[in-house]
Design a protein around this motif. Structure first.
Motif, PDB file in Angstrom:
ATOM      1  N   ASN A  22       0.742  -1.097   0.060  1.00  0.00           N
ATOM      2  CA  ASN A  22       0.123   0.035   0.199  1.00  0.00           C
ATOM      3  C   ASN A  22       0.858   1.059   0.223  1.00  0.00           C
ATOM      4  O   ASN A  22       1.712   1.526   0.868  1.00  0.00           O
ATOM      5  CB  ASN A  22      -0.856  -0.009   1.311  1.00  0.00           C
ATOM      6  N   LYS A  32      -7.365  -5.661  -3.791  1.00  0.00           N
ATOM      7  CA  LYS A  32      -8.729  -5.935  -3.288  1.00  0.00           C
ATOM      8  C   LYS A  32      -9.610  -6.726  -4.640  1.00  0.00           C
ATOM      9  O   LYS A  32     -10.407  -7.561  -4.621  1.00  0.00           O
ATOM     10  CB  LYS A  32      -9.582  -4.543  -3.307  1.00  0.00           C
ATOM     11  N   THR A  75     -14.501  -0.347  -6.685  1.00  0.00           N
ATOM     12  CA  THR A  75     -14.243  -0.039  -5.465  1.00  0.00           C
ATOM     13  C   THR A  75     -12.626   0.539  -5.540  1.00  0.00           C
ATOM     14  O   THR A  75     -12.335   1.399  -4.927  1.00  0.00           O
ATOM     15  CB  THR A  75     -14.478  -0.821  -4.263  1.00  0.00           C
ATOM     16  N   ASP A  76     -12.086  -0.461  -6.232  1.00  0.00           N
ATOM     17  CA  ASP A  76     -10.672  -0.081  -6.358  1.00  0.00           C
ATOM     18  C   ASP A  76     -10.030   1.183  -6.976  1.00  0.00           C
ATOM     19  O   ASP A  76      -9.494   1.887  -6.565  1.00  0.00           O
ATOM     20  CB  ASP A  76      -9.663  -1.350  -7.044  1.00  0.00           C
ATOM     21  N   GLN A  78     -12.587   3.659  -7.449  1.00  0.00           N
ATOM     22  CA  GLN A  78     -12.961   4.803  -6.629  1.00  0.00           C
ATOM     23  C   GLN A  78     -11.877   5.062  -5.568  1.00  0.00           C
ATOM     24  O   GLN A  78     -11.796   6.265  -5.225  1.00  0.00           O
ATOM     25  CB  GLN A  78     -14.272   4.488  -6.252  1.00  0.00           C
ATOM     26  N   GLU A  79     -11.535   4.188  -4.693  1.00  0.00           N
ATOM     27  CA  GLU A  79     -10.529   4.484  -3.487  1.00  0.00           C
ATOM     28  C   GLU A  79      -9.209   5.010  -4.271  1.00  0.00           C
ATOM     29  O   GLU A  79      -8.884   6.382  -3.642  1.00  0.00           O
ATOM     30  CB  GLU A  79     -10.167   3.044  -3.079  1.00  0.00           C
ATOM     31  N   ARG A  83      -8.254   9.028  -2.917  1.00  0.00           N
ATOM     32  CA  ARG A  83      -6.699   8.985  -2.199  1.00  0.00           C
ATOM     33  C   ARG A  83      -5.980  10.102  -3.136  1.00  0.00           C
ATOM     34  O   ARG A  83      -5.224  11.020  -2.377  1.00  0.00           O
ATOM     35  CB  ARG A  83      -5.965   7.745  -2.192  1.00  0.00           C
ATOM     36  N   VAL A  93      -9.165   8.412   3.851  1.00  0.00           N
ATOM     37  CA  VAL A  93     -10.080   7.411   3.389  1.00  0.00           C
ATOM     38  C   VAL A  93      -9.675   6.057   3.631  1.00  0.00           C
ATOM     39  O   VAL A  93      -8.512   5.504   3.786  1.00  0.00           O
ATOM     40  CB  VAL A  93      -9.449   7.481   1.776  1.00  0.00           C
ATOM     41  N   GLN A  94     -10.580   5.331   4.405  1.00  0.00           N
ATOM     42  CA  GLN A  94     -10.608   4.119   5.009  1.00  0.00           C
ATOM     43  C   GLN A  94     -11.571   2.979   4.184  1.00  0.00           C
ATOM     44  O   GLN A  94     -12.522   3.498   3.384  1.00  0.00           O
ATOM     45  CB  GLN A  94     -11.054   4.098   6.290  1.00  0.00           C
ATOM     46  N   ARG A  95     -10.799   2.062   4.149  1.00  0.00           N
ATOM     47  CA  ARG A  95     -11.716   0.826   3.442  1.00  0.00           C
ATOM     48  C   ARG A  95     -11.951  -0.390   4.090  1.00  0.00           C
ATOM     49  O   ARG A  95     -10.990  -0.896   4.840  1.00  0.00           O
ATOM     50  CB  ARG A  95     -11.110   0.509   2.145  1.00  0.00           C
ATOM     51  N   LEU A 100     -16.252   2.281   1.645  1.00  0.00           N
ATOM     52  CA  LEU A 100     -15.380   3.187   1.742  1.00  0.00           C
ATOM     53  C   LEU A 100     -15.909   4.379   2.631  1.00  0.00           C
ATOM     54  O   LEU A 100     -16.941   4.685   2.707  1.00  0.00           O
ATOM     55  CB  LEU A 100     -15.055   3.861   0.404  1.00  0.00           C
TER      56      LEU A 100
END
Length: 215
Positions: A22, A32, A75-76, A78-79, A83, A93-95, A100
């Protein structure tokens, strides 16, 4: 049975095949999309294998993997977009799985005892709105939080008004209104102790929860 287990084992390897670092935390984690695709493949292999042996297991793994990776991949992306746009703004930003959460500290969002968004925060919320317009498949829940200072009634009212202010701003920036809900949690969901100044500062926040659409 051995053939079925072989196919299932191949599917399970997908879960361990794409471990990455990460860039924000430096921690090792499974991609993910690979994770959800692997879970789908494993489920598909089990079902297909029980029905049609080796060929069914392999076909089921392929179909299940594609289905499982679909929303995980969404979701990957969008995250990553969130970020990128929110880096250096103070917004976390937490997942958790396909959910999210954006955590906006109160000191950068609102002045003390106010529910008017600070002018300096408009551009940050504008960036959030752009991502929510691009990725429009999930629901948007805005939640206001306070510390425990003052009466509970006052804090409940203030937190709801702050949540409403953020929700209204997102709608004004083009995010579809039917996607958005909001409420005030007041002091009821602390993330730190209210016995210290630093803890109370952490509890004063607005969160935006992004979740998969209800099927």
């Amino acid at each position: 049975m051995i053939k079925q287990l072989t196919a299932i084992s191949l599917s399970a390897l997908l879960l361990a095949g794409c471990q990455t670092t990460n860039p924000y935390t430096g921690e090792q984690e499974i991609n993910k999309t690979t994770k959800y695709g692997g879970i789908g493949a494993l489920a598909g292999a089990v079902v297909g294998g029980l029905a049609n042996g080796k060929d069914g297991a392999l076909a089921g793994a392929a179909l299940g993997g594609a289905a499982g990776a679909g929303y995980g991949y969404y979701t990957d992306r969008q995250e990553a977009a969130l970020r990128q746009r929110l880096q250096g703004t103070g917004v976390q930003v937490q997942r958790n799985g396909n959910d999210l959460k954006l955590i906006m500290p109160g000191n950068i969002t609102f002045a003390t005892n106010s529910y008017n968004i600070q002018a300096s925060f408009y551009s940050v919320l504008g960036s959030v709105a752009l991502v929510l317009q691009e990725f429009d498949k999930n629901t948007v829940e805005v939640v206001g939080h306070t510390d425990s200072t003052g009466s509970r009634q006052y804090n409940m009212s203030l937190s709801e008004k702050r949540a409403q202010s953020v929700a209204s701003y997102l709608v004004n920036q083009g995010v579809a209104g039917p996607r958005i809900s909001y409420f005030g949690a007041g002091p009821d969901q602390p993330i730190a102790s209210n016995d210290s100044t630093s803890g109370r500062a952490l509890n004063r926040r607005v969160e935006i929860n992004l979740r998969p659409p209800v099927q």
